[in-house]
Design a protein around this motif. Structure first.
Motif, mmCIF file in Angstrom:
data_model
loop_
_atom_site.group_PDB
_atom_site.id
_atom_site.type_symbol
_atom_site.label_atom_id
_atom_site.label_comp_id
_atom_site.label_asym_id
_atom_site.label_seq_id
_atom_site.Cartn_x
_atom_site.Cartn_y
_atom_site.Cartn_z
ATOM 1 N N THR A 130 0.831 -1.205 0.000
ATOM 2 C CA THR A 130 0.000 0.000 0.000
ATOM 3 C C THR A 130 0.864 1.253 0.000
ATOM 4 O O THR A 130 0.598 2.210 -0.751
ATOM 5 N N GLU A 131 1.905 1.263 0.828
ATOM 6 C CA GLU A 131 2.799 2.428 0.885
ATOM 7 C C GLU A 131 3.496 2.646 -0.463
ATOM 8 O O GLU A 131 3.627 3.795 -0.917
ATOM 9 N N LEU A 132 3.899 1.566 -1.107
ATOM 10 C CA LEU A 132 4.551 1.683 -2.402
ATOM 11 C C LEU A 132 3.587 2.250 -3.448
ATOM 12 O O LEU A 132 3.956 3.135 -4.246
ATOM 13 N N LEU A 141 1.007 4.162 -2.914
ATOM 14 C CA LEU A 141 0.798 5.575 -2.617
ATOM 15 C C LEU A 141 1.923 6.434 -3.172
ATOM 16 O O LEU A 141 1.692 7.551 -3.645
ATOM 17 N N LEU A 142 3.140 5.912 -3.138
ATOM 18 C CA LEU A 142 4.297 6.670 -3.615
ATOM 19 C C LEU A 142 4.325 6.772 -5.149
ATOM 20 O O LEU A 142 4.644 7.826 -5.701
ATOM 21 N N LEU A 176 -5.259 7.692 0.164
ATOM 22 C CA LEU A 176 -4.391 8.187 1.226
ATOM 23 C C LEU A 176 -5.176 8.413 2.507
ATOM 24 O O LEU A 176 -4.703 8.090 3.608
ATOM 25 N N TYR A 203 -5.870 5.117 4.134
ATOM 26 C CA TYR A 203 -4.613 4.601 4.713
ATOM 27 C C TYR A 203 -4.312 5.286 6.043
ATOM 28 O O TYR A 203 -3.956 4.620 7.034
ATOM 29 N N GLN A 220 -4.209 3.881 10.045
ATOM 30 C CA GLN A 220 -3.065 4.102 10.927
ATOM 31 C C GLN A 220 -3.476 4.852 12.190
ATOM 32 O O GLN A 220 -2.617 5.220 13.000
ATOM 33 N N ASP A 273 -8.320 -4.822 3.912
ATOM 34 C CA ASP A 273 -7.174 -4.119 3.346
ATOM 35 C C ASP A 273 -6.969 -4.481 1.878
ATOM 36 O O ASP A 273 -6.588 -3.636 1.062
#
Length: 446
Positions: free
Chosen positions: A2-4, A6-7, A47, A50, A54, A71
């Protein structure tokens, strides 16, 4: 993962922005704008969700709270938006011609402007007369403006809807033609747009309608008066989006106006959750019996000529799964990604993005030539301003909208002001230095 995602999500749009090569033309690139809206409807809510997972902020849409989305499902929707943007950016960049820079525009004649003024007055009058004859009550709220129409006969609903939509098209055309003839008239139009924005804010009217008028004026200004710098466009876009979201929160009675709320509530999040909800519903039902791949084509045919009921995806969605909300007058947009998950999911999202990129490049290549007419500028600004509907509604919704909202005005203008004795062209980049009465080039109308 997920973080990848988003980037890397913004990278296709960044490539579109950097790759725009026709910087000498004052006309902004529609593909860059449409890609930007994919970011707004896909990356921002992705985002926001996400961050919520968190422990930062809350998703205010109750469907998310009770949906129990995993997720993996959230990631699938985020991936579908990314692939849609990637496919669009690739196809658009590969097929968009950048070597032809628009240089001149034909100066409109007075009779064209008069005809457009008469047309605008006629559609306003038609809307008023039909509502009066049908005894349609004055709506006291934005939602009620829709509920007061739904019990009318179909033909009256069609007349009112067509008249309302043509109002914006004639408004846009009148603005383009008058500024193209006399650039100084843009000062009058900024007053008109300011009044529309104030009226929308005061009575809680349509945010989309007010935003369309504002964007259309800015496009007219940058094309016909003085070019707006890209950095200024970015600033105005960010401010406009913030105001758009804030207006939606106020209209919806949301008290939390913090910056994080813009990522986790409002229009963009709602459309993103539509796709999540479709995934969940499809798991429960197995499949949907809806004419998915013909709905945009069917929109151009009046219901009276069809032997089946036309499908409006947003109406189908809310009336099928949230009937009480629909009866109360509530509505939800649908979304190209939700449309994809009705079909084959992330793979279909990629294909839809590529097809949209091909169509958008073809249209832009056709409209933006070395010499343009005011009508082509009208069509381009209309498509530019309405392009967000290809993300918000369905992928090819602009096809049907164009047929009913732009073509009638173009046909009307052709018959009302078709015999032009001379065609005078003026350089767009130096529009202020050449008054309308003095032509840079003249050719016979024949």
């Amino acid at each position: 993962m997920t973080e990848l995602l988003l980037l890397v999500f913004p990278l296709p749009w960044i490539a579109l922005w950097i790759g725009r090569k026709n910087r000498s033309t004052p006309i902004p690139d529609m593909g860059v704008f449409l890609g930007f809206f994919v970011l707004l409807y896909g990356w921002l809510p992705f985002l926001g969700i996400y961050l919520h997972r968190q422990g930062i902020g809350d998703i205010l849409d109750t469907r998310y709270e009770f949906g129990g989305y995993t997720d993996d499902e959230v990631f699938s929707v985020g991936l579908a938006y990314f692939l849609f943007l990637l496919g669009f950016a690739f196809a658009y960049r590969m097929t968009r011609r950048y070597r032809v820079a628009v240089q001149t525009i034909r100066v409109p004649e007075k009779k064209e402007i008069r005809a457009l003024g008469y047309g605008l007055a006629f559609v306003f009058l038609t809307d008023f007369v039909v509502r009066t004859v049908a005894n349609v009550p004055v709506a006291s709220s934005y939602i009620e403006s829709y509920t007061v129409l739904r019990d009318l006969p179909l033909i009256l609903q069609q007349l009112i809807a067509t008249a309302e939509r043509l109002q914006f098209t004639f408004f846009l055309a009148l603005m383009v033609f008058s500024i193209a003839r006399a650039p100084s008239t843009h000062r009058l139009w900024i007053v008109v747009v300011a009044v529309i924005l104030a009226q929308s804010a005061a009575v809680g009217g349509s945010r989309s309608g007010a935003a369309l008028c504002a964007v259309s004026y800015l496009l007219c200004y940058t094309i016909l008066v003085r070019r707006i710098k890209p950095s200024t466009w970015v600033t105005m876009s960010l401010v406009g989006i913030a105001l758009f979201l804030l207006a939606g929160q106020i209209r919806g009675g949301v008290s939390d106006t913090a910056a994080i709320a813009g990522l986790q509530s409002g229009e963009f999040t709602s459309v993103f959750i539509n796709a999540l909800d479709i995934i969940k519903r499809k798991q429960e039902l197995g499949s949907f019996d809806v004419p998915l791949y013909t709905l945009d084509l069917a929109r151009v045919i009046p219901q009276q000529l069809l032997w089946f009921d036309k499908l409006d995806p947003s109406v189908w969605y809310v009336s099928t799964f949230y009937p009480d909300f629909a009866k109360a007058g509530g509505g939800l947009a649908f979304g190209a990604i939700a449309e994809s998950f009705v079909g084959f999911g992330v793979v279909e999202a990629l294909v839809r993005g590529m097809l949209l990129g091909l169509v958008a490049a073809f249209v832009v290549n056709h409209l933006l030539r070395e010499r343009v007419t005011p009508m082509r500028i009208v069509a381009y600004i209309w498509l530019f301003a309405m392009s967000y509907q290809s993300v918000r509604d369905t992928t090819f919704t602009l096809f049907g909208r164009y047929v009913f909202q732009v073509l009638p005005m173009a046909i009307y203008l052709h018959f009302m002001a078709s015999r032009l004795r001379h065609k005078t062209y003026r350089n767009l980049r130096f529009v202020k230095s050449v008054p309308p009465e003095h032509s840079l080039a003249e050719t016979s109308a024949t």
